[in-house]
Design an enzyme around this catalytic site. Structure first.
Site, short mmCIF file in Angstrom:
data_model
loop_
_atom_site.label_atom_id
_atom_site.label_comp_id
_atom_site.label_asym_id
_atom_site.label_seq_id
_atom_site.Cartn_x
_atom_site.Cartn_y
_atom_site.Cartn_z
N GLU A 171 -2.64 1.05 -9.35
CA GLU A 171 -2.75 2.14 -10.32
C GLU A 171 -1.98 3.36 -9.84
O GLU A 171 -1.63 3.48 -8.68
CB GLU A 171 -4.22 2.54 -10.55
CG GLU A 171 -5.11 2.58 -9.32
CD GLU A 171 -4.70 3.53 -8.24
OE1 GLU A 171 -4.32 4.68 -8.56
OE2 GLU A 171 -4.76 3.16 -7.06
N GLU A 314 -2.20 2.51 -5.32
CA GLU A 314 -1.00 1.85 -5.86
C GLU A 314 -1.08 0.33 -5.83
O GLU A 314 -0.21 -0.35 -6.34
CB GLU A 314 0.28 2.27 -5.10
CG GLU A 314 0.60 3.74 -5.15
CD GLU A 314 1.87 4.08 -4.38
OE1 GLU A 314 2.56 3.15 -3.90
OE2 GLU A 314 2.18 5.28 -4.24
#
Length: 350
Positions: A171, A314
């Site tokens: 994300e 991430e």
């Protein structure tokens, strides 16, 4: 696939495939169960895919990118513009998770599921231009929450069609540890203070603002912990919803999906609360440094492999698991059996 269609397709893990995989491990010329979680994960993947012949060479990290209206409350160290910058860096391969993904043969696919601006990242699955400020009302409508869940399901469907055998959840979204802490506090019935960390380096004052914003959002919206989609809509984010949809889609379509850190754990918890069977399908990679991550993994009944004090996000922790899986599968696929080397097989001792 709609959310309803997806939920209808989710069944228990394939026990027959798991039994075959377990027997294969027991036949390999080494002490029984001596590779620990390597063995357990390979057996789980056999159950997920319904096939003891494990194929995960083609893998991807899907980074759900979205903005959060709650940043108006001063809960972050950086501005919302950073979401778009990092999202485009996923395309150019210039993020930490991208470097790690290249190291283990993983494609990084950013998805604009709700960024405040348009970028070079595909916006085909975009739900809206960021969520509303959850301290003033719901972050999104229930319909938007379902749409974002279905976007995650759609990503899994597309990637399975393209032959991907293993997916990591990632994300990018400034403010998303705030939304994640809010969701975790409600679903686990724990205090906001216990569920809230410093995110990407907040000061003491910043942490207090973050805690107060979460408290206010919960007070204003009164989310019902028995209604996971409602909690998501009221105090969540589009990135969390997209990842939750990936867990649901992975379970329905037989694709292994790996949990990353805190934010991904929150998405996994939402998916498991929507459909408890989904928990069997999730693979936990690491224990995030964020304070609530360990508690969420416990609630999910998951033991992570890596205890590395990571909190980058991430999808970095999820892809860090891939080399571990590769080594396990290499032994599972190519190691000699006791029969091959004419040695009596180990027996299970009670």
């Amino acid at each position: 696939m709609t959310l309803e269609e997806t939920l209808a397709q989710i069944k228990p893990l394939d026990k027959n495939a798991m039994d075959v995989a377990a027997k294969r491990w027991d036949s390999i010329a080494k002490p029984l169960h001596s590779l620990g979680k390597m063995e357990k994960l390979v057996i789980q993947i056999a159950g997920i895919t319904g096939n003891p012949d494990i194929k995960i060479q083609k893998r991807a990290l899907v980074a759900m990118c979205a903005d959060n209206g709650v940043v108006e409350e001063g809960v972050t160290q950086t501005g919302q513009e950073v979401t778009a910058i990092v999202a485009e860096n996923f395309l150019s391969g210039d993020t930490s998770a991208c470097v790690m993904s290249r190291q283990c043969g993983t494609k990084v696919i950013p998805v604009d599921i709700g960024m405040a601006v348009d970028t070079k990242v595909s916006k085909e699955l975009k739900v809206a231009y960021g969520t509303a400020n959850m301290t003033k009302g719901p972050a999104m409508t229930r319909a938007q929450a379902v749409q974002a869940l279905e976007a995650g399901i759609e990503m899994v469907r597309r990637l399975k069609e393209e032959g991907y055998g293993l997916l990591a959840t990632g994300e990018m979204g400034i403010g998303n540890t705030t939304t994640s802490s809010a969701v975790a506090s409600v679903l686990l019935d724990r205090s906001v203070e216990e569920m809230t960390g410093r995110g990407a380096g907040l000061s003491g004052d910043g942490l207090n603002r973050k805690i107060n914003a979460i408290r206010k959002a919960i007070e204003v919206n009164q989310p019902d912990p028995k209604d996971a989609i409602g909690v998501l809509a009221k105090v969540g984010g589009f990135d969390i919803a997209g990842m939750a949809g990936m867990f649901l889609g992975g379970a329905a379509l037989g694709v292994p999906v790996v949990i990353d850190g805190f934010i991904s754990c929150v998405a996994a918890l939402i998916a498991q609360r929507i459909c408890p069977l989904v928990g069997e399908y999730m693979i936990a990679s690491h224990v995030s440094k964020e304070p609530a991550a360990r508690l969420i993994l416990e609630a999910l009944g998951k033991e992570a492999v890596i205890h590395g004090e990571m909190c980058l996000g991430e999808g970095s922790g999820a892809v860090a698991l891939f080399p571990f899986l590769d080594m396990g599968i290499a032994v599972y696929d190519s190691m000699s059996t006791f029969e091959d080397i004419h040695v009596e097989q180990y027996e299970e001792l009670v």
